[in-house]
Write an enzyme that holds these catalytic residues in place. Structure first.
Site, PDB file in Angstrom:
ATOM      1  N   THR A  77       0.862  -1.188   0.000  1.00 26.14           N
ATOM      2  CA  THR A  77       0.000   0.000   0.000  1.00 26.14           C
ATOM      3  C   THR A  77       0.896   1.235   0.000  1.00 26.14           C
ATOM      4  O   THR A  77       1.988   1.240   0.588  1.00 26.14           O
ATOM      5  CB  THR A  77      -0.946   0.025   1.221  1.00 26.14           C
ATOM      6  OG1 THR A  77      -0.191  -0.181   2.410  1.00 26.14           O
ATOM      7  CG2 THR A  77      -2.015  -1.057   1.117  1.00 26.14           C
ATOM      8  N   GLN A 127       7.010  -4.231  -4.762  1.00 25.09           N
ATOM      9  CA  GLN A 127       5.896  -4.133  -5.721  1.00 25.09           C
ATOM     10  C   GLN A 127       6.260  -3.129  -6.801  1.00 25.09           C
ATOM     11  O   GLN A 127       6.754  -2.038  -6.532  1.00 25.09           O
ATOM     12  CB  GLN A 127       4.612  -3.717  -5.003  1.00 25.09           C
ATOM     13  CG  GLN A 127       3.419  -3.527  -5.927  1.00 25.09           C
ATOM     14  CD  GLN A 127       3.277  -2.105  -6.415  1.00 25.09           C
ATOM     15  OE1 GLN A 127       3.610  -1.172  -5.690  1.00 25.09           O
ATOM     16  NE2 GLN A 127       2.806  -1.924  -7.633  1.00 25.09           N
ATOM     17  N   LEU A 128       5.951  -3.508  -8.037  1.00 24.75           N
ATOM     18  CA  LEU A 128       6.368  -2.715  -9.201  1.00 24.75           C
ATOM     19  C   LEU A 128       5.181  -2.502 -10.133  1.00 24.75           C
ATOM     20  O   LEU A 128       4.470  -3.454 -10.460  1.00 24.75           O
ATOM     21  CB  LEU A 128       7.453  -3.525  -9.918  1.00 24.75           C
ATOM     22  CG  LEU A 128       8.161  -2.950 -11.113  1.00 24.75           C
ATOM     23  CD1 LEU A 128       9.049  -1.789 -10.699  1.00 24.75           C
ATOM     24  CD2 LEU A 128       9.015  -4.041 -11.778  1.00 24.75           C
ATOM     25  N   THR A 155       2.282  -5.450 -10.420  1.00 20.84           N
ATOM     26  CA  THR A 155       0.849  -5.162 -10.364  1.00 20.84           C
ATOM     27  C   THR A 155       0.328  -4.924 -11.776  1.00 20.84           C
ATOM     28  O   THR A 155       0.760  -4.003 -12.473  1.00 20.84           O
ATOM     29  CB  THR A 155       0.590  -3.947  -9.459  1.00 20.84           C
ATOM     30  OG1 THR A 155       1.075  -4.267  -8.154  1.00 20.84           O
ATOM     31  CG2 THR A 155      -0.897  -3.624  -9.373  1.00 20.84           C
ATOM     32  N   ARG A 164     -11.374   7.247  -8.018  1.00 14.37           N
ATOM     33  CA  ARG A 164     -11.990   7.075  -6.696  1.00 14.37           C
ATOM     34  C   ARG A 164     -12.760   8.346  -6.357  1.00 14.37           C
ATOM     35  O   ARG A 164     -12.170   9.415  -6.141  1.00 14.37           O
ATOM     36  CB  ARG A 164     -10.939   6.783  -5.629  1.00 14.37           C
ATOM     37  CG  ARG A 164     -10.223   5.443  -5.814  1.00 14.37           C
ATOM     38  CD  ARG A 164      -8.858   5.626  -6.417  1.00 14.37           C
ATOM     39  NE  ARG A 164      -8.225   4.387  -6.862  1.00 14.37           N
ATOM     40  CZ  ARG A 164      -7.006   4.003  -6.510  1.00 14.37           C
ATOM     41  NH1 ARG A 164      -6.297   4.732  -5.668  1.00 14.37           N
ATOM     42  NH2 ARG A 164      -6.504   2.899  -6.987  1.00 14.37           N
ATOM     43  N   HIS A 242      -7.306  -5.194  -6.265  1.00 16.68           N
ATOM     44  CA  HIS A 242      -6.692  -3.952  -5.777  1.00 16.68           C
ATOM     45  C   HIS A 242      -7.557  -3.334  -4.669  1.00 16.68           C
ATOM     46  O   HIS A 242      -7.670  -2.119  -4.543  1.00 16.68           O
ATOM     47  CB  HIS A 242      -6.512  -2.976  -6.947  1.00 16.68           C
ATOM     48  CG  HIS A 242      -5.356  -2.020  -6.822  1.00 16.68           C
ATOM     49  ND1 HIS A 242      -4.231  -2.110  -7.606  1.00 16.68           N
ATOM     50  CD2 HIS A 242      -5.153  -0.942  -6.020  1.00 16.68           C
ATOM     51  CE1 HIS A 242      -3.406  -1.114  -7.302  1.00 16.68           C
ATOM     52  NE2 HIS A 242      -3.940  -0.394  -6.327  1.00 16.68           N
TER      53      HIS A 242
END
Ligand SMILES: Cc1cc2nc3c(=O)[nH]c(=O)nc-3n(C[C@H](O)[C@H](O)[C@H](O)COP(=O)(O)O)c2cc1C
Ligand SMILES: O=C(O)C(=O)c1ccccc1
Length: 346
Positions: A77, A127-128, A155, A164, A242
Site C-alpha cells: 500500500t 511491488q512494481l 501489479t 476514486r 486492488h
C-alpha cells in the site's frame, strides 16, 4: 486495548485527516467491489471437524523459498507516512517482529533501501508498476535487489489509475509537502509513477530477462490470464482486485479464487488479497486453494492508530484468530484446509 480489526480501524479514523482516511478507505466507482470483498467472505460458511485430537496448530508457510510464520502477508500500500511519521519503516519493523513478508509499494514514502535498513531481518518483496521507460524500470529493480528484496510483485491491474470518487470530491491528488514517492528519485528530480495501458506480456518477458528475482503477478482475476502468466514464467499468482480501487464491479477476490486455483493446477503458489478482516477469512481463502493471503488497509489502520505497535497489534490479532479458528476446525496445520470445509449456506 483494541480487540478486533474493526476497532483498530475506528481508532485510525479518529486520528487521521478525513481526506487521508478517505484515500486509504475508498474504492473506485460505486465501491461495489470494495464492499463485495468483505461481503463474499461473510457469505461463506466454515464446516469444522471434531474430535481430531490435535495439538497447537502449525501456521507457518514457505513461499518462493522464504518462510512466513503465518499465512498472512502485508499487501503493498502506498503512502505510509500519511498514517505515521515513521511510515514504511514502522511497517517493516512490525513485519519483522511478526516474521511475515511485507510487500513494499513502489509508491512508498520511504525508499525501499531505507525500509530494509530500518528493519533488519524483515522479509521484503518489492511491488512494481512496470514503467514504459524500461531503463527506469530496470533502475527500480536494481534498487529492490540492492535492498535484499526476495521477489518482485508486478501489479497488472492498473493500466490506468482507477477513479476514486472520494478523492475527487476531496480534491486529494498529491502528497503534502515534504513527502514523495522516494523510490521514484532519478538524479535531482522525482518522477511521476506512469500508469500505462501499453504495458503487455512482452514487458513482463523483458522484466524476467533483466532479473533473476521471482515474479509474482498481482491483480489476476481471469483464469485465461492465469494460464498465460504460467506460460510467461511467473513464480506466483496473486488474486486481487486492488481492494476495489481499480475496476469497480470486478468480482470479490475470494469469489474469483477457485477458478484461478483450478487454472493454476498447483504449478505455482496462489496468493489472495481483498477483504480479509478475520482469521476465519484466512481459513476460507486457504481452504479454497490460496497458499497465503495479504492484508492492505488493516495494516494502514494499525499504523495510523498506534504506529509500529498498531501494525504489530493487527498482525497479532490475525495470528491469534487464525490459530483459534484452526483449532476449532480440528486442524493441526494450515496445510490441512481443503475445499470441502467451505460451504455456501444457500
Ligand atoms: C491505500 C491503498 C494503497 C494501495 N497502494 C497500492 C500500491 O501502491 N500498489 C499495489 O499494487 N497495490 C496497492 N493497493 C492495493 C493493495 O495491495 C491490496 O490489493 C488491497 O488493499 C487489498 O485489499 P484490503 O485493503 O481489503 O486488504 C493499495 C490499496 C490501498 C487501500
Ligand atoms: O492508491 C492505490 O491504490 C495505488 O495503487 C497507488 C499507486 C501509486 C501511487 C499511489 C497509489
Amino acid at each position: 486495548m483494541r480487540f478486533t480489526l474493526r476497532e483498530v480501524e475506528a481508532a485510525a479514523r479518529e486520528r487521521l485527516d478525513p481526506v487521508h482516511y478517505d484515500y486509504f478507505a475508498g474504492g473506485a466507482g460505486d465501491e461495489v467491489t470494495l464492499r463485495a470483498n468483505e461481503a463474499a467472505f461473510e457469505r461463506l460458511a466454515l464446516l469444522p471437524h471434531v474430535l481430531r485430537g490435535t495439538a497447537k496448530p502449525e501456521l507457518g508457510v514457505t513461499l518462493l523459498g522464504g518462510r512466513a510464520s503465518m499465512p498472512v502477508l502485508i499487501a503493498p500500500t502506498a503512502f505510509h507516512r500519511l498514517a505515521d511519521p515513521e511510515g514504511e519503516r514502522a511497517t517493516a519493523r512490525a513485519a519483522a517482529a511478526a516474521e511475515t513478508i511485507m510487500m513494499v509499494s513502489m509508491a512508498s514514502t520511504v525508499a525501499v533501501g531505507d525500509v530494509a535498513a530500518a528493519a533488519p531481518g524483515a522479509r521484503l518483496w518489492f511491488q512494481l508498476f512496470i514503467q514504459p521507460d524500461m531503463a527506469f524500470t530496470e533502475a527500480l529493480v536494481r534498487r529492490a535487489e540492492a535492498a535484499g528484496c526476495g521477489a518482485l510483485v508486478v501489479t497488472a491491474d492498473s493500466p490506468v489509475f482507477g477513479t476514486r470518487g472520494r478523492d475527487e470530491r476531496n480534491g486529494f491528488r498529491d502528497l503534502p509537502d515534504g513527502l514523495c514517492c522516494e523510490n521514484m528519485r532519478d538524479g535531482d528530480r522525482v518522477r511521476e509513477i506512469a500508469f500505462s495501458p501499453a504495458v503487455s506480456w512482452e514487458h513482463l518477458d523483458r522484466l524476467r530477462e533483466i532479473t533473476s528475482l521471482p515474479v509474482v503477478l498481482k491483480g489476476v482475476l481471469h483464469p485465461a490470464d492465469a494460464r498465460a502468466a504460467l506460460d510467461h514464467g511467473v513464480s506466483a499468482l496473486f488474486v486481487s482486485n486492488h481492494g476495489g480501487r481499480q475496476l469497480d464491479t470486478a468480482p470479490a477476490a475470494v469469489d474469483a479464487l477457485p477458478e484461478i486455483v483450478d487454472a493454476v493446477g498447483g504449478a505455482v503458489p496462489v496468493l489472495l488479497d481483498g477483504g480479509v478482516r478475520r482469521g476465519t477469512d484466512v481459513l476460507k481463502a486457504l481452504a479454497l486453494g490460496a497458499d497465503a493471503v495479504a492484508v492492505g488497509r488493516p495494516v494502514v489502520w494499525g499504523l495510523a492508530a498506534d504506529g509500529e505497535r498498531g501494525a504489530r497489534r493487527v498482525l497479532g490479532l490475525l495470528r491469534a484468530e487464525v490459530e483459534e479458528a484452526l483449532t476449532l476446525c480440528g486442524l493441526a496445520s494450515v496445510r490441512d484446509l481443503e475445499p470441502g470445509m467451505v460451504r455456501r449456506p444457500w
